[in-house]
Design an enzyme around this catalytic site. Structure first.
Site, short mmCIF file in Angstrom:
data_model
loop_
_atom_site.label_atom_id
_atom_site.label_comp_id
_atom_site.label_asym_id
_atom_site.label_seq_id
_atom_site.Cartn_x
_atom_site.Cartn_y
_atom_site.Cartn_z
N SER A 144 -4.48 18.32 -9.77
CA SER A 144 -4.82 16.94 -9.41
C SER A 144 -5.72 16.94 -8.18
O SER A 144 -5.62 17.83 -7.32
CB SER A 144 -3.54 16.15 -9.10
N TYR A 157 4.57 15.39 -5.01
CA TYR A 157 3.65 15.56 -6.14
C TYR A 157 2.39 16.30 -5.67
O TYR A 157 1.97 17.30 -6.28
CB TYR A 157 3.27 14.19 -6.71
P1 NAD Z 1 1.31 11.28 -19.51
O1 NAD Z 1 2.57 10.73 -18.93
O2 NAD Z 1 0.47 10.44 -20.40
O3 NAD Z 1 1.65 12.63 -20.30
C1 NAD Z 1 2.48 13.59 -19.72
C2 NAD Z 1 2.95 14.55 -20.79
O4 NAD Z 1 3.74 15.54 -20.12
C3 NAD Z 1 3.82 13.91 -21.88
O5 NAD Z 1 3.43 14.42 -23.15
C4 NAD Z 1 5.22 14.41 -21.55
O6 NAD Z 1 6.01 14.63 -22.71
C5 NAD Z 1 4.93 15.73 -20.88
N1 NAD Z 1 6.03 16.11 -19.99
C6 NAD Z 1 6.41 15.57 -18.81
N2 NAD Z 1 7.53 16.17 -18.36
C7 NAD Z 1 7.86 17.12 -19.29
C8 NAD Z 1 8.92 18.05 -19.41
N3 NAD Z 1 9.89 18.15 -18.53
N4 NAD Z 1 8.93 18.84 -20.51
C9 NAD Z 1 7.98 18.75 -21.43
N5 NAD Z 1 6.95 17.89 -21.38
C10 NAD Z 1 6.90 17.08 -20.32
O7 NAD Z 1 0.52 11.82 -18.25
P2 NAD Z 1 -1.04 12.07 -17.95
O8 NAD Z 1 -1.46 11.00 -17.01
O9 NAD Z 1 -1.81 12.32 -19.18
O10 NAD Z 1 -0.94 13.41 -17.07
C11 NAD Z 1 -1.14 14.70 -17.63
C12 NAD Z 1 -1.30 15.71 -16.49
O11 NAD Z 1 -2.44 15.36 -15.70
C13 NAD Z 1 -0.11 15.76 -15.54
O12 NAD Z 1 0.13 17.10 -15.13
C14 NAD Z 1 -0.58 14.94 -14.36
O13 NAD Z 1 0.06 15.29 -13.17
C15 NAD Z 1 -2.06 15.28 -14.35
N6 NAD Z 1 -2.90 14.28 -13.68
C16 NAD Z 1 -2.96 13.00 -14.16
C17 NAD Z 1 -3.75 12.07 -13.48
C18 NAD Z 1 -3.88 10.64 -13.95
O14 NAD Z 1 -4.44 9.81 -13.20
N7 NAD Z 1 -3.39 10.28 -15.14
C19 NAD Z 1 -4.46 12.46 -12.35
C20 NAD Z 1 -4.37 13.77 -11.89
C21 NAD Z 1 -3.59 14.68 -12.57
#
Ligand code: NAD
Length: 246
Positions: A144, A157
């Site tokens: 991130s 985080y």
């Molecule tokens: P999201 O909530 O849409 O998807 C998250 C996914 O992770 C889901 O499929 C969920 O099942 C899986 N997950 C979470 N905990 C789990 C566990 N214990 N076991 C198995 N699967 C698990 O989230 P997103 O926004 O698409 O984020 C995806 C990644 O990108 C994450 O690592 C997040 O930290 C990172 N990220 C997101 C953003 C943003 O703005 N959306 C920004 C920076 C980084």
């Protein structure tokens, strides 16, 4: 079919992971889809992506991690790419120190550092076996912007995502030349997880040079670019519309 490359994308039934899985499938990968709970959505998705299969596992659970890699290899017979995407966050004001409890610290470190680490360790023999000089295997960690700059949904985080970046670099040094290891550090991306983050979205509209948050497919584009390189390793690509400069 067996010589088609295989990518495991954790957390690939929604958001960024879903877009990466779709992009890799378009590029000719067989994709191992994964999530913690949404197995119906996962199986429906698998039916739409040629050669893909869905696997359910809670990656906070060590036994589930072992079974995930075991079942993926048993299903496909090879593994070329691991995308550590699964993650979670909730907003905790940085100045509310007591709200960031030790339980939250342990959970986020386990999810964003220990679990990706162990998935790489368990995958290493399969990734090495799939690697060729022209096409090394690879690991992509989704970190991130919060792991690069002193920002983010919460301090635990941000710290866990910063640790994942350091692990990325250490593993790149350790696993080359067979396995390349890179990271993407997205800024705000429009996913189910961030749909209520109006104040943060407003900051992106106002301050980021690109004047908006990212779409998940824009992170997937960079994931594919990193995958297609045979030489890039140890890199962290910040994909935040230039917010890093503001
Ligand atoms: P999201 O909530 O849409 O998807 C998250 C996914 O992770 C889901 O499929 C969920 O099942 C899986 N997950 C979470 N905990 C789990 C566990 N214990 N076991 C198995 N699967 C698990 O989230 P997103 O926004 O698409 O984020 C995806 C990644 O990108 C994450 O690592 C997040 O930290 C990172 N990220 C997101 C953003 C943003 O703005 N959306 C920004 C920076 C980084």
């Amino acid at each position: 079919m067996n010589n088609m490359r295989v990518a495991l994308v954790t957390g690939s039934t929604s958001g960024i992971g879903l877009s990466i899985a779709q992009r890799f499938a378009q590029a000719g990968y067989r994709v191992a889809l994964h999530s913690r709970t949404s197995s119906v959505a996962g199986m429906q998705l698998a039916a739409t992506l040629a050669g893909s299969h869905y696997f359910q596992a809670d990656i906070l659970d060590e036994e589930d991690r072992r079974n995930l890699i075991k079942h993926v290899y048993a299903q496909f017979g090879r593994l070329d790419m691991l995308v550590n995407n699964a993650g979670e966050s909730s907003i905790i004001p940085h100045d509310d120190l007591l709200a960031a409890t030790p339980d939250i610290w342990h959970r986020l470190y386990e999810l964003h550092v220990v679990a990706p680490w162990q998935l790489v360790a368990l995958s290493e023999p399969y990734l090495r076996a799939a690697a060729t000089a022209d096409h090394p295997a690879s690991v992509l960690n989704i970190s991130s912007h919060a792991g690069v700059r002193p920002k983010g949904a919460s301090i635990p985080y941000a710290a866990s995502k910063a640790a994942l970046i350091h692990v990325t670099r250490l593993l790149a040094k350790t696993l080359g030349p067979d396995i390349r290891v890179n990271a993407i550090a997205p800024g705000l991306v429009d996913t189910p997880r961030t749909q209520d983050w109006a104040t943060i979205r407003e900051q992106w509209l106002r301050n980021a040079p690109m004047r908006r948050s990212a779409r998940p497919d824009e992170i997937a584009d960079v994931a594919l670019m990193l995958t297609e390189s045979a030489y890039l390793t140890g890199e962290v690509i910040v994909v935040d519309g230039g917010m890093n400069l503001a």
